[in-house]
Structure formats: structure tokens, C-alpha cells
Design a protein around this motif. Structure first.
Motif, PDB file in Angstrom:
ATOM      1  N   UNK A   1       1.007  -1.031  -0.160  1.00 23.79           N
ATOM      2  CA  UNK A   1      -0.445   0.080   0.342  1.00 23.79           C
ATOM      3  C   UNK A   1       1.123   0.910   0.097  1.00 23.79           C
ATOM      4  N   UNK A   2       0.979   2.032  -1.028  1.00 22.37           N
ATOM      5  CA  UNK A   2       1.311   3.368  -1.458  1.00 22.37           C
ATOM      6  C   UNK A   2       0.767   4.606  -0.201  1.00 22.37           C
ATOM      7  N   UNK A   3       1.396   5.004   0.359  1.00 24.25           N
ATOM      8  CA  UNK A   3       0.767   6.163   1.284  1.00 24.25           C
ATOM      9  C   UNK A   3       1.717   7.611   1.113  1.00 24.25           C
ATOM     10  N   UNK A   4       0.589   8.386   0.746  1.00 20.94           N
ATOM     11  CA  UNK A   4       1.320  10.179   0.417  1.00 20.94           C
ATOM     12  C   UNK A   4       0.971  10.537   1.692  1.00 20.94           C
ATOM     13  N   UNK A   5       2.039  11.469   2.352  1.00 25.25           N
ATOM     14  CA  UNK A   5       1.442  12.816   2.626  1.00 25.25           C
ATOM     15  C   UNK A   5       1.056  13.768   1.896  1.00 25.25           C
ATOM     16  N   UNK A   6       0.605  14.706   2.008  1.00 26.25           N
ATOM     17  CA  UNK A   6      -0.137  15.946   1.990  1.00 26.25           C
ATOM     18  C   UNK A   6       0.180  16.986   3.123  1.00 26.25           C
ATOM     19  N   UNK A   7       1.328  18.052   3.199  1.00 32.70           N
ATOM     20  CA  UNK A   7       1.401  18.816   4.365  1.00 32.70           C
ATOM     21  C   UNK A   7       1.196  19.980   4.053  1.00 32.70           C
ATOM     22  N   UNK A   8       0.862  20.702   4.949  1.00 32.36           N
ATOM     23  CA  UNK A   8       0.821  22.274   4.921  1.00 32.36           C
ATOM     24  C   UNK A   8      -0.415  22.983   5.305  1.00 32.36           C
ATOM     25  N   UNK A  25      -4.253  11.847  -4.871  1.00 35.19           N
ATOM     26  CA  UNK A  25      -4.727  10.441  -4.572  1.00 35.19           C
ATOM     27  C   UNK A  25      -5.918   9.726  -5.698  1.00 35.19           C
ATOM     28  N   UNK A  26      -5.777   9.952  -7.307  1.00 29.88           N
ATOM     29  CA  UNK A  26      -5.040   8.420  -7.811  1.00 29.88           C
ATOM     30  C   UNK A  26      -4.043   7.381  -8.205  1.00 29.88           C
ATOM     31  N   UNK A  61     -14.029  11.948  -2.099  1.00 32.50           N
ATOM     32  CA  UNK A  61     -12.994  11.566  -2.029  1.00 32.50           C
ATOM     33  C   UNK A  61     -12.109  10.591  -1.836  1.00 32.50           C
ATOM     34  N   UNK A  62     -12.723   8.774  -1.729  1.00 35.21           N
ATOM     35  CA  UNK A  62     -12.213   8.108  -1.213  1.00 35.21           C
ATOM     36  C   UNK A  62     -10.199   7.982  -0.872  1.00 35.21           C
ATOM     37  N   UNK A  63     -10.418   7.472  -0.487  1.00 32.97           N
ATOM     38  CA  UNK A  63      -8.608   7.221   0.782  1.00 32.97           C
ATOM     39  C   UNK A  63      -7.987   7.936   0.759  1.00 32.97           C
ATOM     40  N   UNK A  64      -9.005   9.440   1.715  1.00 26.32           N
ATOM     41  CA  UNK A  64      -8.083  10.427   1.885  1.00 26.32           C
ATOM     42  C   UNK A  64      -7.862  10.589   3.354  1.00 26.32           C
ATOM     43  N   UNK A  65      -7.214  10.849   4.787  1.00 26.81           N
ATOM     44  CA  UNK A  65      -7.130  11.144   5.676  1.00 26.81           C
ATOM     45  C   UNK A  65      -6.424  12.717   5.846  1.00 26.81           C
ATOM     46  N   UNK A  66      -7.620  12.602   7.290  1.00 24.84           N
ATOM     47  CA  UNK A  66      -6.872  14.378   7.649  1.00 24.84           C
ATOM     48  C   UNK A  66      -6.189  14.021   8.990  1.00 24.84           C
ATOM     49  N   UNK A  67      -5.093  14.851   8.956  1.00 20.87           N
ATOM     50  CA  UNK A  67      -4.478  14.687  10.821  1.00 20.87           C
ATOM     51  C   UNK A  67      -3.271  15.879  11.025  1.00 20.87           C
ATOM     52  N   UNK A  68      -3.100  15.687  11.171  1.00 22.92           N
ATOM     53  CA  UNK A  68      -1.985  17.507  11.755  1.00 22.92           C
ATOM     54  C   UNK A  68      -0.931  16.632  12.314  1.00 22.92           C
ATOM     55  N   UNK A  69       0.319  17.762  12.030  1.00 21.82           N
ATOM     56  CA  UNK A  69       2.023  17.356  12.701  1.00 21.82           C
ATOM     57  C   UNK A  69       1.876  18.149  13.700  1.00 21.82           C
ATOM     58  N   UNK A  70       2.548  17.816  14.774  1.00 19.47           N
ATOM     59  CA  UNK A  70       2.963  18.504  15.453  1.00 19.47           C
ATOM     60  C   UNK A  70       4.790  19.249  15.233  1.00 19.47           C
TER      61      UNK A  70
END
Ligand code: ADP
Length: 161
Positions: A1-8, A25-26, A61-70
Motif C-alpha cells: 500500500x503506497x501512502x503519501x503525506x500532503x502537508x501544509x 488520490x489517483x 474523495x476516497x482514500x483520504x485521511x486528515x491529520x495534524x503534524x506537531x
């Protein structure tokens, strides 16, 4: 499973960010949109508010998670077993800063790949600061952000006056 982080900072999320999320996501099995706490930037919205807006506007949009980075992005990426970091490139002006960040992150973690994506040309001039500035002066931002975000910006601006 290929995972990417989109930080901002996503203060707030705009149609440009959403364009990048959909493209990512594609390609990846899972994309984690990670809100940077980054207090230096003095954001208009709290981390919780920014996360809420992202969740609302990407819920279809499928396969998206939302999180935070400290902490550090590379530590977060390792913790999440991510293969890549997504960044948007709008214009040449983005390049120098993004190149530096990508190189620093590679130095810190050789395995982590930074992937740059270009948004549709309709969004190439768009950023969160422009949206906030137009809104502050009562301009129309309907074509820059989803309706949910528009309502939240209006609430925030009304609260400030
Ligand atoms: P940061 O403070 O990390 O730059 P932003 O929320 O401003 O956070 O942007 C997050 C990422 O999204 C960055 O890679 C930025 O280049 C990209 N981005 C911002 N606006 C757009 C846009 N209109 N089109 C494409 N990418 C964008």
C-alpha cells in the motif's frame, strides 16, 4: 500500500489544494492531508477548524485521511510508513523554497520521496493568503474555495469586526 503525506498550513484549504489532493488520490492508495501546526504563520483558523474544513470538502474523495503534524515532517512520515510527500508547484516562484525543503527532508530521511504536482492552470495563482485578503476587503471568493469554507471565512471575518 503506497501512502503519501500532503502537508501544509491549509489556512484555509482552497480549490488549488483540493485539485492536488484529487490528483494525488489517483496515484496513491492513501493520502494523508496533514495540517502543520506552524505557529509562526499566525493562522486565521485553529488546527481543529482547518482539519474540519478539509474533512468536509474532501468527504467524497476516497482514500483520504486528515491529520495534524506537531513535529518534524520526516518523523511523521516514518511513523505513518509513508513513501512520499506531496507538494504543489504553482509557479517558478515556489521552486526555490520547495527544492530546499525537499533536499533537507531527503538529507533527514533518504527513503522519503518528494513528489511535486502542478494544479490545473485555473489555480496556479491561488493561495490561502490571497483568499483571506480578498475576503477581508469584502471581495467575492466564491470561485476560490468550496461553499463550506466560504461560510467559515465569512463567520470568522464577521467575528473580527
Ligand atoms: P505551506 O505553508 O506548507 O506552504 P500551504 O497550505 O500554503 O502550506 O500549501 C501546502 C502545499 O500546497 C504547498 O506545497 C503549496 O505549494 C501547495 N499549494 C498551495 N496552493 C496551491 C494551489 N493553488 N495549487 C497547487 N498547489 C498549491
Amino acid at each position: 500500500m503506497k501512502i503519501a503525506i500532503y502537508p501544509g498550513t491549509f489556512d484555509p484549504i482552497t480549490n488549488g489544494h483540493i485539485d492536488i489532493i484529487r490528483r494525488a488520490a489517483l496515484i496513491f492508495d492513501k493520502v494523508i492531508v496533514a495540517v502543520a501546526t506552524n505557529p509562526q504563520k499566525k493562522p486565521l483558523f485553529s488546527v481543529a477548524e482547518r482539519m474540519d474544513m478539509i474533512k468536509q470538502v474532501i468527504k467524497d474523495t476516497p482514500h483520504i485521511e486528515v491529520d495534524k503534524i506537531d513535529g518534524l515532517l520526516v518523523d511523521y512520515a516514518i511513523e505513518k510508513k509513508a513513501h512520499a510527500v506531496i507538494r504543489g508547484l504553482r509557479a517558478v516562484s515556489d521552486f526555490e523554497y520547495e527544492l530546499q525543503m525537499a533536499q533537507v527532508n531527503r538529507k533527514l530521511c533518504e527513503e522519503l520521496i518528494t513528489v511535486f504536482m502542478m494544479p490545473h492552470e485555473n489555480y496556479s495563482y491561488l493561495n490561502s493568503s490571497v483568499v483571506k485578503e480578498i475576503a477581508m476587503f469584502g471581495g467575492n471568493i466564491r470561485c476560490f474555495v468550496p461553499d463550506y469554507v466560504l461560510a467559515k471565512i465569512k463567520e470568522k471575518m464577521n467575528g473580527k469586526h
